[in-house]
Design an enzyme around this catalytic site. Structure first.
Site, PDB file in Angstrom:
ATOM      1  N   TYR A 110      24.768 -25.679   4.355  1.00 35.07           N
ATOM      2  CA  TYR A 110      24.899 -26.049   3.011  1.00 35.07           C
ATOM      3  C   TYR A 110      23.665 -26.860   2.499  1.00 35.07           C
ATOM      4  O   TYR A 110      23.354 -27.823   3.226  1.00 35.07           O
ATOM      5  CB  TYR A 110      26.009 -26.752   3.187  1.00 35.07           C
ATOM      6  CG  TYR A 110      26.478 -27.177   1.725  1.00 35.07           C
ATOM      7  CD1 TYR A 110      27.105 -26.475   0.720  1.00 35.07           C
ATOM      8  CD2 TYR A 110      25.884 -28.544   0.834  1.00 35.07           C
ATOM      9  CE1 TYR A 110      27.660 -26.965  -0.548  1.00 35.07           C
ATOM     10  CE2 TYR A 110      26.170 -28.947  -0.017  1.00 35.07           C
ATOM     11  CZ  TYR A 110      27.054 -28.263  -0.951  1.00 35.07           C
ATOM     12  OH  TYR A 110      27.302 -28.430  -2.226  1.00 35.07           O
ATOM     13  N   TRP A 112      20.744 -26.798  -1.214  1.00 32.39           N
ATOM     14  CA  TRP A 112      20.082 -25.942  -2.169  1.00 32.39           C
ATOM     15  C   TRP A 112      18.811 -25.183  -1.703  1.00 32.39           C
ATOM     16  O   TRP A 112      18.495 -24.331  -2.180  1.00 32.39           O
ATOM     17  CB  TRP A 112      19.517 -27.055  -3.372  1.00 32.39           C
ATOM     18  CG  TRP A 112      20.708 -27.326  -4.257  1.00 32.39           C
ATOM     19  CD1 TRP A 112      21.747 -27.812  -4.059  1.00 32.39           C
ATOM     20  CD2 TRP A 112      20.780 -27.270  -5.626  1.00 32.39           C
ATOM     21  NE1 TRP A 112      22.775 -28.066  -4.827  1.00 32.39           N
ATOM     22  CE2 TRP A 112      21.767 -27.734  -6.046  1.00 32.39           C
ATOM     23  CE3 TRP A 112      19.661 -26.921  -6.529  1.00 32.39           C
ATOM     24  CZ2 TRP A 112      22.372 -27.961  -7.388  1.00 32.39           C
ATOM     25  CZ3 TRP A 112      20.085 -26.923  -7.790  1.00 32.39           C
ATOM     26  CH2 TRP A 112      21.463 -27.535  -8.400  1.00 32.39           C
TER      27      TRP A 112
END
Length: 762
Positions: A110, A112
């Site tokens: 998890y 960006w």
């Protein structure tokens, strides 16, 4: 020195000067009227001292083999060759799958990561693990864990609240009253998942004011709306009570639009019984709301009347649902907007996430973007993303989620790529104990983050500046070519090369690569995408040479405008096809922490509760103004905000004076979960008894061997609770926590957050 063509990061498009293998200066793309200051973190990012130089294996794992270990985070590492890393990792994955099955692998990943469409860490690792036979996965996000569950049940979607939100230009032209719960924090509008090439929010708010529109902000932080606004500073966590007080005025003074509620909604009558106190004996009056929130009842009455008499847009920030019972804030915000009857009208209605990212308010693309195919996951086991610690500590235990009765799997391998849970996840001491119980942790990362330091097998990835890619976002008009700015640092590799070698060692290399190099994948993805469009785009090489491609968008949208115009043709994706102020499905779950309609629930972490007698300051752990999450914390912009090397904590002058504190002091911030150091900034732009310490300072324990050790750098997640929002969503609750603050009188420990761990010979 070489000048690069345009490239793209999450926080903006730019050109860069490159010298000695690193970025030296960055210039925002022409036409970006409000470029993000986060671009200032890019110079020096490629060859920063925290880069991982070579594949590495934790000494204890290499010596003793896989298994639980409390040495993670404190152990030394041994560098190995790429061939040895591939052999070790392929062998371990084969062992786990053969012994425990694919469900025993948690593909968390998890974060960006990269803005690129091909070299996107999560896409690469999920494609690989699916071809391996599958993995336990996570649903939703830390940012929107509660929203991602509640809003599909209430309005049939959550993506459209952002992707197809009311256009900034429509707000500028039509909105009279912009009522913002959680403000509209411009610091957050610098970023978008796939990159962003323009930042219109600041200009839009200025134009709205120039036209005579008014902004009302409900937030404990004054600068959650920059410039002129009506600021109300409620006790943090009480926004739902405030909304209920406003709704009470609308209901009892004949200001609610009952025709709209009857035609476009279901269940308002059930909610109104609660609102008026017919069922529980507690009328949710402005006076009731004032006692809870610390605001003035008369102000709420006056505002409710103004909202009913104006073209009003009610917005709720993402931060309001990162708290216990976080499902209630967006649900109640939508209900309040429905009572005003302006949903679907230009400049009126509801918005979620303005000021949370540079997406709401921007026109969406008329097409999808190129994407790497990931395939299907043969394993169906999943967890809510914020439940990773619970999963690791409680294998085999049942839990409730969104109407389902599920069981936590027994995870043996955590495989992480492109993220840093020591930023995202709460209660780091508990997280560290959870990570100690698995057999193997694998981390792909360019930098020695805390997660990399807690790994057993460390894979040095390239940054997006060292490889070819292209990217764009669903609410941005440009697809941007991303040429490599420099050669890969030391012995790092892109994840595609790593996974290709692993897949070959495990027997599915041809399936994973499909016989393509990374460059050939870029061409293939582009051409497949282009073939499915209803408009012409240039050939790949022409796009690549130009550096960018403008794509058509849908300007002028009003959220749910099509639904209002024709609710039959554009029925919502809810069971009733309309807005569900009362959800029979949620009601049937029987959860005692999430009823069938929006309601006020007392938070566990708030100034009105019993914990406040021990920890009398409410800490708002919001997103930083100087970096994206924890990314590039070692960059100049992020480092320039530090106080004596520590993350800054803002305090009201009264609270600082009561503790004998002044600007520049280093303080110990603590509660019964943990403690960290931070540097004081005295500021009257926040409510008294509230302090603000942003997330994202890299976790740096004074004693790496002790999970309960003081974080010397200022990571608030040593303080936060990782209890979920409710049995419905189990979302992240990390935005709010009660603490105490005291001056740190001892010699300051060194900050080693960005230093590599000790690398030793065999």
């Amino acid at each position: 020195m070489a000048h690069s063509p345009t490239s793209l990061a999450h926080w903006g498009a730019f050109t860069a000067e490159v010298a000695a293998g690193d970025i030296s200066t960055v210039t925002p793309i022409a036409g970006d009227a409000d470029p993000s200051p986060l671009l200032g973190n890019l110079p020096g990012a490629i060859r920063h001292r925290s880069r991982i130089a070579a594949p590495a294996v934790r000494r204890g794992w290499l010596r003793d083999g896989p298994g639980p270990s409390d040495a993670r985070g404190a152990d030394e590492f041994i560098e190995v060759s790429w061939d040895e890393l591939t052999e070790l990792l392929a062998g371990e994955l084969r062992r786990i799958v053969d012994t425990y099955g694919n469900e025993a692998i948690y593909g968390g990943s998890y974060g960006w990561a990269s803005a690129g469409r091909f070299h996107h860490a999560q896409s690469q690792v999920h494609r690989f693990l699916k071809m391996l036979g599958g993995y336990t996965f996570s649903r939703h996000s830390y940012s929107l864990g509660a929203t991602g569950v509640i809003m599909p049940r209430v309005v049939g979607t959550h993506d459209d609240l952002f992707k197809r939100s009311t256009d900034w230009n429509v707000i500028v032209e039509h909105t009279d009253l912009l009522v913002c719960f959680g403000g509209i924090a411009l610091k957050n509008t610098g970023i978008n998942h796939g990159g962003t090439t323009g930042h219109p929010a600041r200009s839009a708010l200025r134009s709205l004011r120039d036209r005579g529109g008014r902004i009302v902000s409900f937030s404990p932080l004054r600068d959650d709306v920059e410039g002129d606004c009506e600021w109300h500073a409620p006790i943090p966590g009480t926004d739902v009570a405030v909304m209920l007080g406003l709704a009470y005025v609308l209901a009892t003074e004949g200001l609610a639009d009952r025709a709209f509620l009857q035609k476009y909604c279901t269940g308002y009558d059930r909610f109104e019984r609660y609102l008026l106190g017919h069922d529980d004996g507690v009328a949710k009056t402005p006076q009731w709301a004032a006692r809870i929130s610390g605001l003035e009842a008369d102000d709420l009455v006056t505002l409710a009347r103004r909202m009913a008499g104006s073209r009003t847009l009610v917005t709720v920030s993402w931060s309001l649902q990162r708290i216990r019972h976080g499902e209630q804030a967006p649900w109640m915000g939508l209900t309040l907007a429905a009572m005003l009857g302006q949903i679907g009208l230009p400049g009126g209605g509801f918005g979620h996430g303005y000021g949370s990212m540079n997406e709401p308010g921007l026109p969406p693309l008329r097409c999808r973007l190129p994407a790497l195919p990931q395939g299907l996951n043969p394993v169906q086991t999943f967890i809510p993303v914020a439940a990773i610690t619970d999963m690791l500590l409680n294998p085999g235990e049942p839990f409730e989620y969104n109407g389902l009765s599920l069981t936590y799997p027994d995870i043996k391998c955590v495989y992480w790529a492109g993220g840093n849970p020591f930023h995202h996840h709460q209660n780091i001491p508990r997280l560290r104990r959870a990570l100690a119980r698995v057999d193997t942790i694998v981390v792909h990362d360019p930098y020695w983050t805390a997660m990399a330091k807690h790994a057993d097998i460390v894979v040095p990835s390239t940054t997006s500046f060292e490889r070819e890619d292209y990217s764009g976002s669903r609410n941005d008009p440009l697809l941007v070519a991303m040429r490599a700015l420099a050669q890969p640092y030391e012995n790092s590799r892109d994840d595609y090369t790593t996974f290709s070698a692993l897949a070959t060692a495990l027997g599915f290399g041809d399936q994973f690569t499909e016989g393509r190099t990374a460059r050939e994948w870029l061409v293939h993805m582009y051409e497949k995408w282009a073939a499915g469009l209803d408009f012409d785009v240039p050939p790949f090489e022409e796009f690549w040479a130009a550096g960018q491609l403008e794509l058509p968008t849908e300007p002028g949208l009003t959220l749910l405008g099509d639904f209002r115009a024709d609710p039959r043709t554009h029925r919502l994706g809810t069971p009733s096809g309309v807005i569900e102020i009362f959800s029979a499905d949620i009601d049937a779950f029987g959860y005692d922490d999430c009823a069938g309609h929006p309601a006020w629930y007392e938070p566990t972490e708030w100034l009105g509760g019993p914990r406040a007698t021990r920890y009398p300051l409410h800490l708002v752990a919001n997103q930083p103004a100087t970096r994206l999450h924890s990314q590039l914390d070692g960059g100049a912009t992020s480092q320039g905000s530090k106080i004596q090397g520590r993350e800054p904590i803002r305090m009201h002058p009264v609270d600082a004076a009561a503790r004998g504190l002044v600007d520049g002091d280093v303080v110990r911030v603590f509660n019964d979960r943990g403690a960290c150091l931070a540097g004081v900034v005295v500021d009257d732009r926040l409510r008294q008894d509230v302090v603000q310490l942003s997330t994202g300072a890299w976790y740096d324990p004074a004693d790496p061997a002790d999970p309960d050790s003081l974080c010397v750098h200022g990571n608030p997640n040593v303080l936060t609770d990782d209890a979920g929002t409710s049995s419905l969503a189990r979302g992240c609750t990390g935005a709010h926590v009660l603490v105490q603050v005291e001056k740190f009188a001892r010699p300051l420990p060194p900050v080693r957050a960005h230093e590599p761990p000790r690398i030793v010979a065999r």
